[in-house]
Design a protein around this motif. Structure first.
Motif, PDB file in Angstrom:
ATOM      1  N   GLU A 149       8.675   3.326   2.492  1.00  0.00           N
ATOM      2  CA  GLU A 149       8.089   1.993   2.641  1.00  0.00           C
ATOM      3  C   GLU A 149       6.591   2.130   2.888  1.00  0.00           C
ATOM      4  O   GLU A 149       6.147   3.015   3.612  1.00  0.00           O
ATOM      5  CB  GLU A 149       8.733   1.238   3.798  1.00  0.00           C
ATOM      6  CG  GLU A 149       8.223  -0.182   3.901  1.00  0.00           C
ATOM      7  CD  GLU A 149       8.856  -0.972   5.031  1.00  0.00           C
ATOM      8  OE1 GLU A 149       8.262  -1.999   5.402  1.00  0.00           O
ATOM      9  OE2 GLU A 149       9.913  -0.570   5.542  1.00  0.00           O
ATOM     10  N   ARG A 150       5.833   1.227   2.259  1.00  0.00           N
ATOM     11  CA  ARG A 150       4.391   1.252   2.425  1.00  0.00           C
ATOM     12  C   ARG A 150       3.851  -0.165   2.539  1.00  0.00           C
ATOM     13  O   ARG A 150       4.525  -1.130   2.183  1.00  0.00           O
ATOM     14  CB  ARG A 150       3.727   1.996   1.268  1.00  0.00           C
ATOM     15  CG  ARG A 150       3.991   1.373  -0.073  1.00  0.00           C
ATOM     16  CD  ARG A 150       3.533   2.245  -1.220  1.00  0.00           C
ATOM     17  NE  ARG A 150       3.645   1.488  -2.474  1.00  0.00           N
ATOM     18  CZ  ARG A 150       3.151   1.866  -3.612  1.00  0.00           C
ATOM     19  NH1 ARG A 150       2.501   3.014  -3.697  1.00  0.00           N
ATOM     20  NH2 ARG A 150       3.285   1.129  -4.691  1.00  0.00           N
ATOM     21  N   VAL A 151       2.637  -0.260   3.056  1.00  0.00           N
ATOM     22  CA  VAL A 151       1.968  -1.536   3.263  1.00  0.00           C
ATOM     23  C   VAL A 151       0.786  -1.621   2.301  1.00  0.00           C
ATOM     24  O   VAL A 151       0.024  -0.662   2.161  1.00  0.00           O
ATOM     25  CB  VAL A 151       1.458  -1.646   4.720  1.00  0.00           C
ATOM     26  CG1 VAL A 151       0.717  -2.952   4.937  1.00  0.00           C
ATOM     27  CG2 VAL A 151       2.599  -1.500   5.710  1.00  0.00           C
ATOM     28  N   LEU A 152       0.668  -2.757   1.628  1.00  0.00           N
ATOM     29  CA  LEU A 152      -0.491  -3.011   0.786  1.00  0.00           C
ATOM     30  C   LEU A 152      -1.587  -3.608   1.657  1.00  0.00           C
ATOM     31  O   LEU A 152      -1.358  -4.563   2.397  1.00  0.00           O
ATOM     32  CB  LEU A 152      -0.137  -3.993  -0.346  1.00  0.00           C
ATOM     33  CG  LEU A 152      -1.311  -4.415  -1.233  1.00  0.00           C
ATOM     34  CD1 LEU A 152      -1.864  -3.226  -2.014  1.00  0.00           C
ATOM     35  CD2 LEU A 152      -0.872  -5.531  -2.175  1.00  0.00           C
ATOM     36  N   CYS A 153      -2.770  -3.014   1.591  1.00  0.00           N
ATOM     37  CA  CYS A 153      -3.923  -3.500   2.340  1.00  0.00           C
ATOM     38  C   CYS A 153      -5.023  -3.861   1.358  1.00  0.00           C
ATOM     39  O   CYS A 153      -5.173  -3.209   0.324  1.00  0.00           O
ATOM     40  CB  CYS A 153      -4.428  -2.419   3.287  1.00  0.00           C
ATOM     41  SG  CYS A 153      -3.229  -1.867   4.517  1.00  0.00           S
ATOM     42  N   ARG A 154      -5.783  -4.889   1.695  1.00  0.00           N
ATOM     43  CA  ARG A 154      -6.892  -5.337   0.836  1.00  0.00           C
ATOM     44  C   ARG A 154      -8.151  -5.536   1.664  1.00  0.00           C
ATOM     45  O   ARG A 154      -8.086  -6.001   2.796  1.00  0.00           O
ATOM     46  CB  ARG A 154      -6.549  -6.649   0.150  1.00  0.00           C
ATOM     47  CG  ARG A 154      -5.453  -6.551  -0.861  1.00  0.00           C
ATOM     48  CD  ARG A 154      -5.358  -7.860  -1.672  1.00  0.00           C
ATOM     49  NE  ARG A 154      -4.152  -7.901  -2.448  1.00  0.00           N
ATOM     50  CZ  ARG A 154      -3.996  -7.303  -3.630  1.00  0.00           C
ATOM     51  NH1 ARG A 154      -4.985  -6.614  -4.138  1.00  0.00           N
ATOM     52  NH2 ARG A 154      -2.865  -7.389  -4.280  1.00  0.00           N
ATOM     53  N   TRP A 155      -9.271  -5.218   1.016  1.00  0.00           N
ATOM     54  CA  TRP A 155     -10.590  -5.514   1.578  1.00  0.00           C
ATOM     55  C   TRP A 155     -11.288  -6.493   0.638  1.00  0.00           C
ATOM     56  O   TRP A 155     -11.306  -6.280  -0.571  1.00  0.00           O
ATOM     57  CB  TRP A 155     -11.428  -4.241   1.713  1.00  0.00           C
ATOM     58  CG  TRP A 155     -12.797  -4.529   2.257  1.00  0.00           C
ATOM     59  CD1 TRP A 155     -13.142  -4.673   3.557  1.00  0.00           C
ATOM     60  CD2 TRP A 155     -13.994  -4.727   1.500  1.00  0.00           C
ATOM     61  NE1 TRP A 155     -14.475  -4.933   3.660  1.00  0.00           N
ATOM     62  CE2 TRP A 155     -15.022  -4.990   2.410  1.00  0.00           C
ATOM     63  CE3 TRP A 155     -14.280  -4.712   0.133  1.00  0.00           C
ATOM     64  CZ2 TRP A 155     -16.336  -5.223   2.001  1.00  0.00           C
ATOM     65  CZ3 TRP A 155     -15.589  -4.954  -0.282  1.00  0.00           C
ATOM     66  CH2 TRP A 155     -16.599  -5.199   0.663  1.00  0.00           C
ATOM     67  N   GLN A 156     -11.816  -7.538   1.212  1.00  0.00           N
ATOM     68  CA  GLN A 156     -12.598  -8.524   0.457  1.00  0.00           C
ATOM     69  C   GLN A 156     -13.950  -8.657   1.128  1.00  0.00           C
ATOM     70  O   GLN A 156     -14.037  -8.693   2.349  1.00  0.00           O
ATOM     71  CB  GLN A 156     -11.909  -9.887   0.431  1.00  0.00           C
ATOM     72  CG  GLN A 156     -10.602  -9.906  -0.321  1.00  0.00           C
ATOM     73  CD  GLN A 156     -10.773  -9.626  -1.800  1.00  0.00           C
ATOM     74  OE1 GLN A 156     -11.668 -10.120  -2.457  1.00  0.00           O
ATOM     75  NE2 GLN A 156      -9.882  -8.796  -2.346  1.00  0.00           N
ATOM     76  N   ALA A 157     -14.994  -8.743   0.311  1.00  0.00           N
ATOM     77  CA  ALA A 157     -16.361  -8.902   0.843  1.00  0.00           C
ATOM     78  C   ALA A 157     -16.490 -10.183   1.621  1.00  0.00           C
ATOM     79  O   ALA A 157     -15.813 -11.159   1.364  1.00  0.00           O
ATOM     80  CB  ALA A 157     -17.364  -8.862  -0.305  1.00  0.00           C
TER      81      ALA A 157
END
Length: 157
Positions: A149-157
């Motif tokens: 199992e993994r977690v999706l992470c996002r960075w937005q400006a």
């Protein structure tokens, strides 16, 4: 060719990986992965990691090696076009020095429109690190090869 990295704390150079770096990258990856996953009973042998380096660290990805005093202490594998960070590992002896956060800031500079990564759901230390770096957890899925199992992470400006 090594270059002095702008704003990459703790590194004397941040350079593209070469074919001769593969054994060193595999060893660094294995050490850092084992450190990040202390509950795993047995860590795969070095040959496993070397095979993965050869399979996963080439085009279309950019693989950068962080060097301090002539020794590789970190690396990252980034698909700039897809804006997805596949790997970012810092040698256990260099963790906590700001190198990881500086590499994340470098990814932000390379992908200013935003980017994503997956992190193992059990790797709470990494998850906290990425949240401190400004990423948001956006969902869960399973790694297509390992089933972890993994977690999706996002960075937005």
């Amino acid at each position: 060719m090594e270059s002095t990295p702008p704003n990459v704390a703790g590194l004397s150079a941040l350079r593209p990986a070469t074919g001769t770096d593969a054994p060193m990258l595999a060893a660094l990856w294995r050490r850092a992965w084992a450190s990040a996953n202390p509950l795993v009973a047995e860590v795969a042998p070095l040959a496993h990691w070397l095979e993965r380096v050869h399979a996963e660290f080439g085009p279309p990805c950019l693989t950068l090696v962080g060097v301090h005093d002539g020794t590789a202490v970190a690396f990252m594998v980034l698909d700039v076009e897809a804006a997805h960070l596949h790997q970012l590992f810092v040698d256990p002896g260099a963790q906590g020095t700001g190198i990881g956060a500086a590499l994340v800031a470098h990814v932000c500079a390379l992908c200013p429109q935003g980017w994503s990564l997956h992190v193992a759901s059990t790797n709470l230390r990494a998850r906290r690190f990425y949240v401190r770096c400004g990423l948001q957890e956006c969902g869960h899925d399973r790694h297509p090869t390992t089933g972890r199992e993994r977690v999706l992470c996002r960075w937005q400006a």
